[in-house]
Design an enzyme around this catalytic site. Sequence first.
Site, mmCIF file in Angstrom:
data_model
loop_
_atom_site.group_PDB
_atom_site.id
_atom_site.type_symbol
_atom_site.label_atom_id
_atom_site.label_comp_id
_atom_site.label_asym_id
_atom_site.label_seq_id
_atom_site.Cartn_x
_atom_site.Cartn_y
_atom_site.Cartn_z
ATOM 1 C CB THR A 139 5.965 0.624 11.167
ATOM 2 O OG1 THR A 139 6.006 0.246 9.786
ATOM 3 C CG2 THR A 139 7.380 0.753 11.703
ATOM 4 N NE ARG A 154 -5.679 -8.336 -0.331
ATOM 5 C CZ ARG A 154 -6.871 -7.797 -0.071
ATOM 6 N NH1 ARG A 154 -7.881 -8.560 0.291
ATOM 7 N NH2 ARG A 154 -7.037 -6.485 -0.178
ATOM 8 N NE ARG A 208 -3.679 -0.250 13.876
ATOM 9 C CZ ARG A 208 -3.234 0.932 13.474
ATOM 10 N NH1 ARG A 208 -1.931 1.110 13.269
ATOM 11 N NH2 ARG A 208 -4.062 1.932 13.255
ATOM 12 N N GLY A 257 0.838 -1.184 0.000
ATOM 13 C CA GLY A 257 0.000 0.000 0.000
ATOM 14 C C GLY A 257 0.875 1.237 0.000
ATOM 15 C CG HIS A 270 1.241 2.708 17.537
ATOM 16 N ND1 HIS A 270 0.154 1.898 17.729
ATOM 17 C CD2 HIS A 270 1.249 3.003 16.198
ATOM 18 C CE1 HIS A 270 -0.470 1.700 16.578
ATOM 19 N NE2 HIS A 270 0.185 2.360 15.636
ATOM 20 C CB ILE A 271 5.700 7.790 17.706
ATOM 21 C CG1 ILE A 271 7.088 7.140 17.600
ATOM 22 C CG2 ILE A 271 5.256 7.920 19.143
ATOM 23 C CD1 ILE A 271 8.215 8.013 18.103
ATOM 24 N N GLY A 272 5.010 6.010 14.669
ATOM 25 C CA GLY A 272 5.421 6.043 13.273
ATOM 26 C C GLY A 272 4.681 7.082 12.453
ATOM 27 C CD GLU A 320 -0.314 -0.271 20.228
ATOM 28 O OE1 GLU A 320 -0.973 0.745 19.938
ATOM 29 O OE2 GLU A 320 0.722 -0.593 19.630
ATOM 30 C CB ILE A 360 2.862 2.668 4.759
ATOM 31 C CG1 ILE A 360 1.865 3.664 5.365
ATOM 32 C CG2 ILE A 360 4.081 2.530 5.656
ATOM 33 C CD1 ILE A 360 1.266 3.217 6.690
#
Length: 329
Positions: A238, A180, A240, A158, A293-295, A269, A160
Site C-alpha cells: 500500500t 533502518r 508505492r 513510519g 490506489h485508494i488507501g 501509474e 502508516i
Amino acid sequence: MTKILILTSTKRVEKFSDLSDIPKDWELIFGENLNTDDAVLQAAGDADFIFADAVREVSKTLIENMPNLKLIHSEGVGYNKIDIQAAKEKDIYVCNNTAANSAAVAEQTILLILGLQRRLLEGDQMVRNGQQIQAKGSFILDGIPELGSCHVGLIGMGSIALETAKRLKPFGTHLSYFNRSRKSAVEHELGLSYLPLEELCMQCDIISLHLPVTPETTGLINAELLSLMKPSALLINTARGELVVQEDLIAALSAGQIAGAGLDTLYPEPVMSDNPLLNLPENCHYKLLFSPHIGGTTKQAFEKMHKTVWSNILAVSKSECPINIVNGL
C-alpha cells in the site's frame, strides 16, 4: 497578487478545500489538464506556489523557470515526483502531508490481507456462478487462516506502519518489523520484534510494505527476497509500486514461490491494460487482489490534507515557516 498553481483535481479542491478562507487577493490557476511543462509555464509561469497531486511530476524545468516560486506542496504523503534537488538549489520550500492519511492506509492494508486470506475475489465469483456450496467446501478443506494465527512483517516503521500495527494487534497477530533504525518505544508499546530484512522475509506469513520511494528502496522487493518467502506467504503493498520489481513478482506468483499479493499501487501509474501484472495466466488470477490506489484517499484524510496545504501556503506567504518541510530549507 499571489498566484497558486493547482496541479491536482479541480473537483477535489472544490470538494475538500474551504476556499472561503482563502485571501481575496489570491488567484487560483487550475492546471489539472496542462499536460506539458511548456503549457504550465505559459499559463502560470509567474505563480508563487504549486499545489500538486502526489503523483504529478514537478520537474526541474518547471522549478527553474518559475522565478516567483516559493513553495511546492504535495497533496498527499508522497513527494518523489518533485525534483527536490532543483527546489533546494533555488531555496524553494517543498512540503508534504506526513501522516495525514496513515489511519486510512492502515485500514486498506488490513482489507487486502483479509481479502486474500478469505479468497474474496474467488468466492464472490463462485457464488455468482451458482457454486456457493462448492466454494465453501473447497475453501474449508484447503484451510482458511485466521489473522490471529499469522506472523506479519512490516517493512518500514513510519506512521502508516505504526497505525497498521495498532490495528493488527487486537487480532492477536504476531508482529515483527524491519527498519533502518530500531524503534524501541514502539517495540515496547506494541510488543513488536525487530528482525533483519532477510529473516523477516523467511519467517513471516504476511509481508507488508510501508516505505517511501528512494534510490535505496526502489526495487527492494526483488527475486532474491521473494525467493526467501514461504510458499504460503502474502505480499501487501500500500506504499508505492516502485518498491517491487514487478517482473520478479510475476515470476514468483507464476512459479508458486509465494501464495499471493495485495496491491494498492503499481508502477507506472496510471495503470494501463498492458501492465504485465494485469495479464497473468488464468491460474494466477486469484493470487492477486488489486485496489485503485485508494488507501489514503478517505474523505477525512483529504479534508485534513487540504487544510494543511492551505495553512502552509498562507504561512509562507506571510514569511512564516511551514510544517512538514521535506527539503529542510
